[in-house]
Design a protein around this motif. Structure first.
Motif, PDB file in Angstrom:
ATOM      1  N   ASP A   1     127.774  71.356  58.644  1.00  0.00           N
ATOM      2  CA  ASP A   1     127.117  70.041  58.576  1.00  0.00           C
ATOM      3  C   ASP A   1     127.002  69.408  59.954  1.00  0.00           C
ATOM      4  N   ARG A   2     128.061  69.567  60.762  1.00  0.00           N
ATOM      5  CA  ARG A   2     128.082  69.003  62.110  1.00  0.00           C
ATOM      6  C   ARG A   2     128.566  70.075  63.081  1.00  0.00           C
TER       7      ARG A   2
ATOM      8  N   ASP B   1     113.406  73.614  60.928  1.00  0.00           N
ATOM      9  CA  ASP B   1     113.758  72.604  59.917  1.00  0.00           C
ATOM     10  C   ASP B   1     115.204  72.730  59.456  1.00  0.00           C
ATOM     11  N   ILE B   2     116.087  72.989  60.397  1.00  0.00           N
ATOM     12  CA  ILE B   2     117.532  73.004  60.130  1.00  0.00           C
ATOM     13  C   ILE B   2     118.069  71.619  60.468  1.00  0.00           C
ATOM     14  N   ASP B   3     118.757  70.969  59.528  1.00  0.00           N
ATOM     15  CA  ASP B   3     119.138  69.570  59.710  1.00  0.00           C
ATOM     16  C   ASP B   3     120.595  69.360  60.104  1.00  0.00           C
ATOM     17  N   THR B   4     121.239  70.370  60.658  1.00  0.00           N
ATOM     18  CA  THR B   4     122.608  70.214  61.169  1.00  0.00           C
ATOM     19  C   THR B   4     122.645  69.116  62.227  1.00  0.00           C
ATOM     20  N   ALA B   5     123.679  68.278  62.181  1.00  0.00           N
ATOM     21  CA  ALA B   5     123.863  67.229  63.185  1.00  0.00           C
ATOM     22  C   ALA B   5     124.637  67.803  64.373  1.00  0.00           C
ATOM     23  N   PHE B   6     124.292  67.353  65.582  1.00  0.00           N
ATOM     24  CA  PHE B   6     124.929  67.859  66.798  1.00  0.00           C
ATOM     25  C   PHE B   6     125.680  66.732  67.510  1.00  0.00           C
TER      26      PHE B   6
ATOM     27  N   LYS C   1     139.100  63.559  63.662  1.00  0.00           N
ATOM     28  CA  LYS C   1     138.190  62.449  63.949  1.00  0.00           C
ATOM     29  C   LYS C   1     136.872  62.585  63.196  1.00  0.00           C
ATOM     30  N   GLU C   2     136.488  63.806  62.885  1.00  0.00           N
ATOM     31  CA  GLU C   2     135.287  64.043  62.099  1.00  0.00           C
ATOM     32  C   GLU C   2     135.571  64.050  60.599  1.00  0.00           C
ATOM     33  N   ARG C   3     136.861  63.939  60.231  1.00  0.00           N
ATOM     34  CA  ARG C   3     137.274  64.015  58.832  1.00  0.00           C
ATOM     35  C   ARG C   3     136.778  65.313  58.198  1.00  0.00           C
ATOM     36  N   ALA C   4     136.939  66.385  58.948  1.00  0.00           N
ATOM     37  CA  ALA C   4     136.451  67.693  58.506  1.00  0.00           C
ATOM     38  C   ALA C   4     137.448  68.344  57.558  1.00  0.00           C
ATOM     39  N   GLY C   5     136.940  68.904  56.474  1.00  0.00           N
ATOM     40  CA  GLY C   5     137.780  69.664  55.554  1.00  0.00           C
ATOM     41  C   GLY C   5     137.779  71.146  55.866  1.00  0.00           C
TER      42      GLY C   5
END
Length: 227
Positions: free
Chosen positions: A19-20, A125-130, A154-158
């Motif tokens: 996702d990020r 058209d890949i919508d991953t955030a950088f 800090k990103e609250r990544a699981g």
């Protein structure tokens, strides 16, 4: 991941799986790596296309290294790509993408390499955030796994996803004790037609784009992250 210059498809398979995506742009520059160069097709072989840098040194951070003026190298690079791929089926669209990216008014290689990744993702058209590590997290004093875990917090990544090289760097138990699942994307370098030559795997994403439609490339990027 460090920002790489039009990296190979495995890098984009990682991008598409998350996702990020954090550009590690405030770590030390690595000479003869992929930050300012990559490989393209040259007949039946491959060769490097390289962005010349000013004062590049392993003692400097990637974000602090400048690109040489474009009038020195841009025309030659575009001509080299034209010579290699003018007869490729998707040359017109991809060459426009390349010129748009390389003509952007950015001064540091970190910005140019990051832009090469982001522009390709927009094209597909890949919508991953950088996210650039240098401006977002304020934790450059941390090193190795401690910094990665701080970024995850800090990103609250699981889930933290990396390429297979990370298996030698990171321990699953350490991540789980911090509430993060550790997963990896195994790059898939599926063969495709490169004119009439024997397949050359692992070239720049530009090679993939020149010979494959957007839909085909998006399908090639669909690789599952596994623990």
């Amino acid at each position: 991941m460090q920002p790489y210059f039009f990296p190979y498809i495995g890098y984009f398979q990682l991008v598409a799986a998350v996702d990020r995506f954090v550009f590690y742009d405030d770590v030390n520059f690595i000479k003869n790596g992929w930050i300012n160069r990559n490989r393209v097709l040259d007949g039946e072989r491959n060769r490097y296309v390289t962005v010349p840098l000013s004062g590049a040194s392993p003692s400097l951070k990637i974000r602090d290294i400048a690109v040489q003026p474009r009038e020195i190298w841009l025309r030659k690079m575009l001509e080299s790509i034209r010579h290699a791929y003018a007869k490729a089926p998707h040359y017109a669209a991809v060459s426009a993408l390349i010129e748009q990216c390389l003509s952007a008014p950015v001064a540091q290689i970190s910005a140019l390499a990051s832009r090469s990744v982001v522009d390709v993702c927009h094209y597909l058209d890949i919508d991953t955030a950088f996210v650039p590590s240098s401006t977002q997290f304020g934790n450059s004093e941390l090193k190795g796994v401690n910094r990665v875990l701080d970024i995850c917090a800090k990103e609250r990544a699981g889930i933290y996803v990396n390429l297979p090289g990370g298996r030698d760097l990171y321990d699953d138990a350490t991540f789980r004790s911090n509430g993060v699942e550790l997963a990896f994307v195994e790059p898939n370098l599926s063969a495709y037609a490169q004119f009439d030559h024997a397949f050359q795997p692992g070239l720049s994403i530009l090679d993939v784009l020149m010979f494959n439609s957007k839909d085909r490339v998006r399908a090639m990027l669909s690789v599952e992250a596994r623990s």
